[in-house]
Design a protein around this motif. Structure first.
Motif, mmCIF file in Angstrom:
data_model
loop_
_atom_site.group_PDB
_atom_site.id
_atom_site.type_symbol
_atom_site.label_atom_id
_atom_site.label_comp_id
_atom_site.label_asym_id
_atom_site.label_seq_id
_atom_site.Cartn_x
_atom_site.Cartn_y
_atom_site.Cartn_z
ATOM 1 N N ILE A 2 39.336 39.408 22.182
ATOM 2 C CA ILE A 2 40.165 39.845 23.309
ATOM 3 C C ILE A 2 40.161 41.366 23.409
ATOM 4 O O ILE A 2 41.040 41.972 24.013
ATOM 5 C CB ILE A 2 41.614 39.324 23.203
ATOM 6 C CG1 ILE A 2 42.283 39.799 21.900
ATOM 7 C CG2 ILE A 2 41.646 37.811 23.314
ATOM 8 C CD1 ILE A 2 43.774 39.519 21.846
ATOM 9 N N TYR A 20 45.992 36.944 35.871
ATOM 10 C CA TYR A 20 46.290 37.101 34.446
ATOM 11 C C TYR A 20 46.625 35.766 33.783
ATOM 12 O O TYR A 20 47.075 34.826 34.436
ATOM 13 C CB TYR A 20 47.463 38.082 34.257
ATOM 14 C CG TYR A 20 47.139 39.473 34.762
ATOM 15 C CD1 TYR A 20 46.507 40.406 33.936
ATOM 16 C CD2 TYR A 20 47.441 39.847 36.073
ATOM 17 C CE1 TYR A 20 46.197 41.677 34.399
ATOM 18 C CE2 TYR A 20 47.128 41.110 36.554
ATOM 19 C CZ TYR A 20 46.506 42.024 35.708
ATOM 20 O OH TYR A 20 46.190 43.272 36.181
ATOM 21 N N LYS A 39 34.749 36.139 30.838
ATOM 22 C CA LYS A 39 33.483 36.770 30.467
ATOM 23 C C LYS A 39 33.293 36.757 28.951
ATOM 24 O O LYS A 39 32.181 36.543 28.448
ATOM 25 C CB LYS A 39 33.422 38.204 30.998
ATOM 26 C CG LYS A 39 33.246 38.302 32.496
ATOM 27 C CD LYS A 39 33.191 39.752 32.952
ATOM 28 C CE LYS A 39 33.050 39.843 34.466
ATOM 29 N NZ LYS A 39 33.040 41.257 34.942
ATOM 30 N N GLU A 40 34.386 37.008 28.223
ATOM 31 C CA GLU A 40 34.314 36.952 26.763
ATOM 32 C C GLU A 40 33.910 35.554 26.302
ATOM 33 O O GLU A 40 33.105 35.400 25.369
ATOM 34 C CB GLU A 40 35.672 37.328 26.141
ATOM 35 C CG GLU A 40 36.173 38.715 26.453
ATOM 36 C CD GLU A 40 35.529 39.788 25.576
ATOM 37 O OE1 GLU A 40 34.468 39.518 24.979
ATOM 38 O OE2 GLU A 40 36.098 40.895 25.503
ATOM 39 N N HIS A 100 38.504 43.461 25.115
ATOM 40 C CA HIS A 100 38.441 44.065 26.443
ATOM 41 C C HIS A 100 39.348 43.384 27.472
ATOM 42 O O HIS A 100 39.493 43.890 28.591
ATOM 43 C CB HIS A 100 37.000 44.027 26.956
ATOM 44 C CG HIS A 100 36.021 44.723 26.062
ATOM 45 N ND1 HIS A 100 36.046 46.075 25.844
ATOM 46 C CD2 HIS A 100 35.012 44.238 25.297
ATOM 47 C CE1 HIS A 100 35.085 46.408 25.007
ATOM 48 N NE2 HIS A 100 34.446 45.316 24.659
ATOM 49 N N SER A 101 39.950 42.268 27.109
ATOM 50 C CA SER A 101 40.706 41.497 28.108
ATOM 51 C C SER A 101 42.218 41.670 28.007
ATOM 52 O O SER A 101 42.932 41.311 28.947
ATOM 53 C CB SER A 101 40.360 40.006 27.986
ATOM 54 O OG SER A 101 40.595 39.533 26.677
ATOM 55 N N LEU A 114 46.618 38.709 29.372
ATOM 56 C CA LEU A 114 45.171 38.907 29.368
ATOM 57 C C LEU A 114 44.612 38.873 30.774
ATOM 58 O O LEU A 114 45.056 38.077 31.608
ATOM 59 C CB LEU A 114 44.501 37.821 28.518
ATOM 60 C CG LEU A 114 44.977 37.807 27.067
ATOM 61 C CD1 LEU A 114 45.418 36.417 26.676
ATOM 62 C CD2 LEU A 114 43.914 38.308 26.122
ATOM 63 N N ASP A 115 43.655 39.747 31.023
ATOM 64 C CA ASP A 115 42.951 39.742 32.298
ATOM 65 C C ASP A 115 42.070 38.497 32.343
ATOM 66 O O ASP A 115 41.176 38.320 31.520
ATOM 67 C CB ASP A 115 42.096 41.009 32.402
ATOM 68 C CG ASP A 115 41.409 41.147 33.744
ATOM 69 O OD1 ASP A 115 40.563 40.286 34.058
ATOM 70 O OD2 ASP A 115 41.686 42.121 34.460
ATOM 71 N N LYS A 116 42.335 37.618 33.293
ATOM 72 C CA LYS A 116 41.679 36.312 33.350
ATOM 73 C C LYS A 116 40.164 36.425 33.481
ATOM 74 O O LYS A 116 39.417 35.762 32.764
ATOM 75 C CB LYS A 116 42.259 35.501 34.512
ATOM 76 C CG LYS A 116 41.736 34.081 34.655
ATOM 77 C CD LYS A 116 42.571 33.336 35.687
ATOM 78 C CE LYS A 116 42.037 31.950 35.972
ATOM 79 N NZ LYS A 116 40.842 32.011 36.851
ATOM 80 N N SER A 117 39.690 37.248 34.382
ATOM 81 C CA SER A 117 38.245 37.357 34.600
ATOM 82 C C SER A 117 37.538 37.949 33.389
ATOM 83 O O SER A 117 36.433 37.519 33.024
ATOM 84 C CB SER A 117 37.951 38.200 35.848
ATOM 85 O OG SER A 117 38.422 39.519 35.693
ATOM 86 N N LYS A 118 38.189 38.906 32.725
ATOM 87 C CA LYS A 118 37.579 39.511 31.535
ATOM 88 C C LYS A 118 37.553 38.529 30.367
ATOM 89 O O LYS A 118 36.583 38.494 29.604
ATOM 90 C CB LYS A 118 38.327 40.791 31.151
ATOM 91 C CG LYS A 118 38.136 41.927 32.128
ATOM 92 C CD LYS A 118 38.884 43.172 31.681
ATOM 93 C CE LYS A 118 38.678 44.321 32.671
ATOM 94 N NZ LYS A 118 39.409 45.549 32.260
ATOM 95 N N LEU A 119 38.614 37.732 30.232
ATOM 96 C CA LEU A 119 38.627 36.746 29.157
ATOM 97 C C LEU A 119 37.557 35.688 29.387
ATOM 98 O O LEU A 119 36.888 35.249 28.441
ATOM 99 C CB LEU A 119 40.003 36.080 29.059
ATOM 100 C CG LEU A 119 40.151 35.163 27.837
ATOM 101 C CD1 LEU A 119 40.471 35.993 26.599
ATOM 102 C CD2 LEU A 119 41.210 34.103 28.042
#
Length: 273
Positions: free
Chosen positions: A226, A19, A140-141, A228-229, A133-138
């Motif tokens: 953000i 995160y 990707k954003e 989804h993250s 924030l979810d690191k991997s999802k951010l």
């Protein structure tokens, strides 16, 4: 009480390296939550007065430089690089968690949302929030943004060091100066090659921030989605009931776990909001 907030934050605490933590003032956090985005900051507006903003460039030792040109070209270089940074170079700054301390009065002191110097400096003396924030999802954003807008960008952890050796990354040759002078944008290629040297190094006295950064080069783009993250919201120890109620009323984030930092003497803990 055992609720969604406590269960979710246990998961975050157990996997804190997955995160990122972003501190915001009350006003800025409301804008981010309503717009479901974070605003990139121009590199020149950051609060480190000596951070690399390309002002450390220098002229190469080249016999083609006339003595009376040194001052003129040095001034030209500083002017152009400052203008480029103020217009094109933008960053999002986060903090990362650390490994737990074996002995501490605050059991969650290793968590990115338990940095009281950060609360004081970036979140309005504890009145604002820390967005988790979810690191991997951010990431990707960010990748999606770079592809969609066809711009250069990178993300990564800051390297804290006292080694700012003036290597080739900061050297401008005679030919490069003349190329700049006639209006060619050669800064773009140098940034893409040496971005780690320019924007992912800071002096060690900033190391307590344990910063992770997203960098873009664009004069148009200002925001990163953000939607989804976002993984959680932590209210500061001085957050008002009115502010908490307002954030809790935002439909899009009703299911996002929320807690508040509570203080008791030298101790601090989180409690469901």
């Amino acid at each position: 009480m055992e609720n969604l907030e406590e269960l979710s934050f246990t998961r975050i605490s157990d996997n804190h390296k997955n995160y990122l933590f972003c501190y915001k003032s009350e006003k800025a956090s409301l804008y981010s939550l309503v717009s479901k985005s974070l605003r990139f900051s121009p590199i020149g507006t950051l609060n480190d007065p000596i951070e690399n903003t390309l002002q450390t460039f220098f002229l190469d030792t080249d016999t083609r430089f006339q003595r009376n040109q040194i001052s003129e070209y040095t001034s030209l270089l500083k002017t152009l690089t400052k203008k480029y940074c103020d217009t094109f170079i933008k960053v999002l700054c986060f903090t990362l968690g650390t490994d737990p301390e074996p002995q501490t009065l605050i059991p969650q002191s290793h968590m990115g949302y338990m940095r009281f110097s950060m609360w004081s400096q970036y979140a309005d003396l504890g009145k604002g929030i820390c967005i988790i924030l979810d690191k991997s999802k951010l990431e990707k954003e960010l990748v999606n943004l770079l592809r969609k807008e066809n711009i250069f960008g990178k993300s990564g952890q800051i390297n804290y060091t006292e080694d700012f050796t003036h290597n080739m990354a900061f050297r401008f040759t005679y030919d490069e100066i003349h190329s700049l002078e006639v209006g060619n944008n050669i800064l773009k290629s140098k940034i893409q090659k040496y971005y780690k040297e320019y924007f992912f190094k800071k002096r060690k006295d900033w190391s307590n921030e344990n910063e992770y950064r997203c960098l873009i080069v664009s004069d148009r783009i200002q925001y990163l989605d953000i939607n989804h993250s976002i993984a959680g919201i932590v209210f500061g120890y001085n957050s008002s009931k009115e502010f908490i109620s307002l954030v809790n009323s935002l439909d899009h984030f009703k299911k996002v776990p929320k807690v508040k930092i509570m203080l008791q003497g030298y101790h601090a803990y989180i409690e469901g909001s």
